[in-house]
Design an enzyme around this catalytic site. Sequence first.
Site, mmCIF file in Angstrom:
data_model
loop_
_atom_site.group_PDB
_atom_site.id
_atom_site.type_symbol
_atom_site.label_atom_id
_atom_site.label_comp_id
_atom_site.label_asym_id
_atom_site.label_seq_id
_atom_site.Cartn_x
_atom_site.Cartn_y
_atom_site.Cartn_z
ATOM 1 N N THR A 213 0.855 -1.201 0.000
ATOM 2 C CA THR A 213 0.000 0.000 0.000
ATOM 3 C C THR A 213 0.887 1.246 0.000
ATOM 4 O O THR A 213 1.992 1.211 0.531
ATOM 5 C CB THR A 213 -0.857 -0.012 1.292
ATOM 6 O OG1 THR A 213 -1.805 -1.056 1.165
ATOM 7 C CG2 THR A 213 -1.571 1.303 1.540
ATOM 8 N N ARG A 241 -14.488 -7.201 -0.372
ATOM 9 C CA ARG A 241 -13.793 -6.786 0.864
ATOM 10 C C ARG A 241 -13.189 -5.375 0.733
ATOM 11 O O ARG A 241 -12.582 -5.032 -0.274
ATOM 12 C CB ARG A 241 -12.686 -7.797 1.175
ATOM 13 C CG ARG A 241 -11.867 -7.490 2.428
ATOM 14 C CD ARG A 241 -10.563 -6.809 2.103
ATOM 15 N NE ARG A 241 -9.726 -6.627 3.295
ATOM 16 C CZ ARG A 241 -8.660 -5.848 3.349
ATOM 17 N NH1 ARG A 241 -8.289 -5.172 2.284
ATOM 18 N NH2 ARG A 241 -7.944 -5.731 4.442
HETATM 19 N N1 ASP Z 1 -4.039 -1.903 4.676
HETATM 20 C C1 ASP Z 1 -4.256 -2.494 3.392
HETATM 21 C C2 ASP Z 1 -5.547 -3.251 3.414
HETATM 22 O O1 ASP Z 1 -5.818 -3.939 4.389
HETATM 23 C C3 ASP Z 1 -3.163 -3.405 2.956
HETATM 24 C C4 ASP Z 1 -1.764 -2.901 3.166
HETATM 25 O O2 ASP Z 1 -1.546 -1.880 3.779
HETATM 26 O O3 ASP Z 1 -0.831 -3.557 2.678
HETATM 27 O O4 ASP Z 1 -6.260 -3.228 2.455
#
Ligand code: ASP
Length: 348
Positions: A213, A241
């Site tokens: 992310t 989701r």
């Molecule tokens: N926080 C993000 C999610 O759960 C994933 C990530 O930060 O890698 O969609």
Amino acid sequence: MKNKIILSTILSIASTPLFMVNMAQAHQEQAFAIAIHGGAGTINKSKMTEKKRKAYEDKLKEARDTGYALLADGKSSQTAVIAAIQILEDSPLFNAGKGAVYTFDGEHELDASIMNGKTLNAGAVSGVKTVKSPIALAEAVMEKSVHVMLSGEGAEVFAKQQGLESVENSYFDTDARYQSLLKAKKQLAEKEKELKDFQAAHQTLNNEYKFGTVGAVALDKSGTITAGTSTGGMTAKRFGRIGDAPIVGAGTYANNDSCAVSATGHGEYFIRYHVAADICARMQYQGISLEKAADVVINDVLVKAGGSGGVIAIDVAGNITMPFNSTGMYRASKSSNGEEFVGIFKDD
Ligand code: ASP
């Protein structure tokens, strides 16, 4: 004569200690800074070749320096955050925009949000499939709609109305993420057989499937902080989701009274523990430093709960902190006080 009196009055005010203190404060208030992240998770140090590390660090520096140059030029923290995030969205290295992870059904569903600490205005999008820059759409939701969060097809219609660039869903494809999907699905099938429950099987997918992310936080010369986050979510996610990234207070939060935060990690925990807003609230109500507030939430509250990940955070004085409880977090920062950083692991 009259002009002379005015001039001497101005000069005598300018030489008073109070005036000089105010000028010094005004000078201090012009501090500006930016911090960015490219995701936290299980980043295997032994598999990190020099070439790979350089590629990540170069891209992080490019995004950071682009945002920083805008701030130095007097542009807003919102402009800097968007510009930095778009560079990371366009890079296949990160799980946002091009290079986003695949859903269970082999598509990409993107989430993003942005919040301005002065106006407390915020914009978010979830589950978009054809918008090239989800963070640009989040900003458009914030600036051009009466809503805070748009999702799915409606968000795409709004993006078209706003004239934002659209792409085929396959634009976001990369082979590395596809291989991760295949690996994740294989593990899911084996675990489902063993546990006889898809949800329980999903619980066993480790952090390797959810890092990358991207996010940015910045302080501009006017004293306003902004936070933004953009992601493809988690590999093999299903049933529409949605993670923490587009949820204001969970993955993103900004308030000039406290701090600006962008998070990365296991979204379900970041939502339930409203991580970004909690850090700012602790700072504001407990009167503790940004560093302390972020450290408690990431390294105590989340660790006890079992939630892995990290945050980047900034306050209106330009303090920056970037704690994480996973093995690594791609991150970089630069401040007008001359400090700059780029790194991946704890000991960087
Ligand atoms: N926080 C993000 C999610 O759960 C994933 C990530 O930060 O890698 O969609």
